[in-house]
Scaffold this motif. Sequence first.
Motif, PDB file in Angstrom:
ATOM      1  N   ILE A   1     -26.324  58.770  -1.864  1.00  0.00           N
ATOM      2  CA  ILE A   1     -26.967  57.501  -2.260  1.00  0.00           C
ATOM      3  C   ILE A   1     -25.955  56.358  -2.171  1.00  0.00           C
ATOM      4  CG2 ILE A   1     -27.923  56.239  -4.239  1.00  0.00           C
ATOM      5  CD1 ILE A   1     -29.291  58.908  -5.064  1.00  0.00           C
ATOM      6  N   SER A   2     -24.764  56.580  -2.675  1.00  0.00           N
ATOM      7  CA  SER A   2     -23.725  55.535  -2.636  1.00  0.00           C
ATOM      8  C   SER A   2     -23.334  55.181  -1.212  1.00  0.00           C
ATOM      9  CB  SER A   2     -22.486  55.992  -3.409  1.00  0.00           C
ATOM     10  OG  SER A   2     -22.773  56.109  -4.770  1.00  0.00           O
ATOM     11  N   ILE A   3     -23.210  56.171  -0.361  1.00  0.00           N
ATOM     12  CA  ILE A   3     -22.854  55.923   1.040  1.00  0.00           C
ATOM     13  C   ILE A   3     -23.956  55.138   1.740  1.00  0.00           C
ATOM     14  CG2 ILE A   3     -22.509  57.070   3.281  1.00  0.00           C
ATOM     15  CD1 ILE A   3     -20.981  59.265   1.690  1.00  0.00           C
ATOM     16  N   THR A   4     -25.210  55.491   1.470  1.00  0.00           N
ATOM     17  CA  THR A   4     -26.336  54.779   2.073  1.00  0.00           C
ATOM     18  C   THR A   4     -26.359  53.320   1.624  1.00  0.00           C
ATOM     19  OG1 THR A   4     -27.620  56.815   2.184  1.00  0.00           O
ATOM     20  CG2 THR A   4     -28.845  54.760   2.332  1.00  0.00           C
ATOM     21  N   LYS A   5     -26.126  53.074   0.330  1.00  0.00           N
ATOM     22  CA  LYS A   5     -26.075  51.696  -0.183  1.00  0.00           C
ATOM     23  C   LYS A   5     -24.969  50.907   0.501  1.00  0.00           C
ATOM     24  CE  LYS A   5     -27.655  52.159  -4.967  1.00  0.00           C
ATOM     25  NZ  LYS A   5     -27.223  52.023  -6.359  1.00  0.00           N
TER      26      LYS A   5
ATOM     27  N   MET B   1     -22.768  42.411   8.499  1.00  0.00           N
ATOM     28  CA  MET B   1     -22.584  42.310   9.953  1.00  0.00           C
ATOM     29  C   MET B   1     -23.709  41.501  10.591  1.00  0.00           C
ATOM     30  SD  MET B   1     -21.095  46.127  10.795  1.00  0.00           S
ATOM     31  CE  MET B   1     -21.645  46.065  12.463  1.00  0.00           C
ATOM     32  N   ASP B   2     -24.941  41.722  10.153  1.00  0.00           N
ATOM     33  CA  ASP B   2     -26.077  40.955  10.677  1.00  0.00           C
ATOM     34  C   ASP B   2     -25.911  39.474  10.366  1.00  0.00           C
ATOM     35  OD1 ASP B   2     -27.275  43.238  11.664  1.00  0.00           O
ATOM     36  OD2 ASP B   2     -28.758  43.402  10.053  1.00  0.00           O
ATOM     37  N   PHE B   3     -25.506  39.181   9.144  1.00  0.00           N
ATOM     38  CA  PHE B   3     -25.303  37.784   8.751  1.00  0.00           C
ATOM     39  C   PHE B   3     -24.208  37.141   9.601  1.00  0.00           C
ATOM     40  CE2 PHE B   3     -23.497  34.458   5.995  1.00  0.00           C
ATOM     41  CZ  PHE B   3     -24.628  33.686   5.829  1.00  0.00           C
ATOM     42  N   SER B   4     -23.131  37.872   9.802  1.00  0.00           N
ATOM     43  CA  SER B   4     -22.011  37.371  10.609  1.00  0.00           C
ATOM     44  C   SER B   4     -22.441  37.143  12.054  1.00  0.00           C
ATOM     45  CB  SER B   4     -20.848  38.358  10.547  1.00  0.00           C
ATOM     46  OG  SER B   4     -19.801  37.935  11.365  1.00  0.00           O
TER      47      SER B   4
ATOM     48  N   GLY C   1     -34.160  48.550  -9.666  1.00  0.00           N
ATOM     49  CA  GLY C   1     -33.898  49.982  -9.686  1.00  0.00           C
ATOM     50  C   GLY C   1     -33.919  50.610  -8.310  1.00  0.00           C
ATOM     51  N   THR C   2     -33.925  49.801  -7.252  1.00  0.00           N
ATOM     52  CA  THR C   2     -33.902  50.334  -5.900  1.00  0.00           C
ATOM     53  C   THR C   2     -32.533  50.076  -5.282  1.00  0.00           C
ATOM     54  OG1 THR C   2     -34.800  48.279  -5.035  1.00  0.00           O
ATOM     55  CG2 THR C   2     -36.382  50.027  -5.555  1.00  0.00           C
ATOM     56  N   ASP C   3     -32.353  50.606  -4.080  1.00  0.00           N
ATOM     57  CA  ASP C   3     -31.048  50.586  -3.440  1.00  0.00           C
ATOM     58  C   ASP C   3     -30.705  49.280  -2.736  1.00  0.00           C
ATOM     59  OD1 ASP C   3     -30.926  53.196  -4.243  1.00  0.00           O
ATOM     60  OD2 ASP C   3     -31.435  54.031  -2.288  1.00  0.00           O
ATOM     61  N   GLY C   4     -31.612  48.340  -2.639  1.00  0.00           N
ATOM     62  CA  GLY C   4     -31.382  47.134  -1.843  1.00  0.00           C
ATOM     63  C   GLY C   4     -30.307  46.215  -2.415  1.00  0.00           C
ATOM     64  N   SER C   5     -29.716  45.423  -1.524  1.00  0.00           N
ATOM     65  CA  SER C   5     -28.671  44.472  -1.930  1.00  0.00           C
ATOM     66  C   SER C   5     -29.238  43.088  -2.224  1.00  0.00           C
ATOM     67  CB  SER C   5     -27.630  44.344  -0.809  1.00  0.00           C
ATOM     68  OG  SER C   5     -28.230  43.777   0.350  1.00  0.00           O
TER      69      SER C   5
ATOM     70  N   ILE D   1     -22.985  46.845   4.361  1.00  0.00           N
ATOM     71  CA  ILE D   1     -22.125  46.504   5.503  1.00  0.00           C
ATOM     72  C   ILE D   1     -22.973  46.030   6.671  1.00  0.00           C
ATOM     73  CG2 ILE D   1     -20.562  47.475   7.252  1.00  0.00           C
ATOM     74  CD1 ILE D   1     -19.425  49.235   4.949  1.00  0.00           C
ATOM     75  N   LYS D   2     -24.101  46.696   6.929  1.00  0.00           N
ATOM     76  CA  LYS D   2     -24.995  46.273   8.010  1.00  0.00           C
ATOM     77  C   LYS D   2     -25.518  44.860   7.755  1.00  0.00           C
ATOM     78  CE  LYS D   2     -29.290  47.460  10.393  1.00  0.00           C
ATOM     79  NZ  LYS D   2     -29.826  46.106  10.316  1.00  0.00           N
TER      80      LYS D   2
END
Length: 188
Positions: A12-16, A25-28, A146-150, A21-22
């Motif tokens: 879960i932590s790796i997926t978050k 990168m998309d923003f950049s 409570g979800t994984d989104g940033s 990071i994605k």
Amino acid sequence: DELLEYFRLMNISITKLEEFIKSIMDFSTNTKKPLELKLVRLDDILDSIIEDLKFYENAEKVKLIRAYDSNFEIRTDPKRLNIVLSNLVTNALKYHDFDRGISPFIKVSAKIENDTYIVEVEDNGSGIPEEYQSKIFDMFFRAHQGTDGSGLGLYIVVDTLNVLKGDIKLTSKVRKGTIFKIVLPIMD
């Protein structure tokens, strides 16, 4: 059992972290890369997105419906269109309510209308409560706590569409689903 739980939490932590990071990168990419207009098949972009999502939890349960001609092409910046559609399709998958007992779907439709491309991403997921709908495009806002989104995905969608001179509209009903309508100008 304890070891398996640790592996699950690590995953879960790796997926978050990977999603964060994605997003960065998309923003950049969107802020630094010059606009590159090309003719791109919508199927090619969706195929790429689906390939990236195939390992998401419950991905195999969601039916992708392509409601457009298989040769449908859009003249736009392919990387930026990928950023927009990837965020919308990923959200439709992540925020589905798999406990409702319905067959989950994500429907992508596309057409040309009044010198614009219209692309819609529709799902029959959990929907977005009306009180959050005006805020979902704000940076770091998360309608589903409570979800994984940033809280960056939809902000990046709007930022990217601004570069493409496009627009996005939302229609959503709780426990019914959501439709995001993207309008892109036909550019030469």
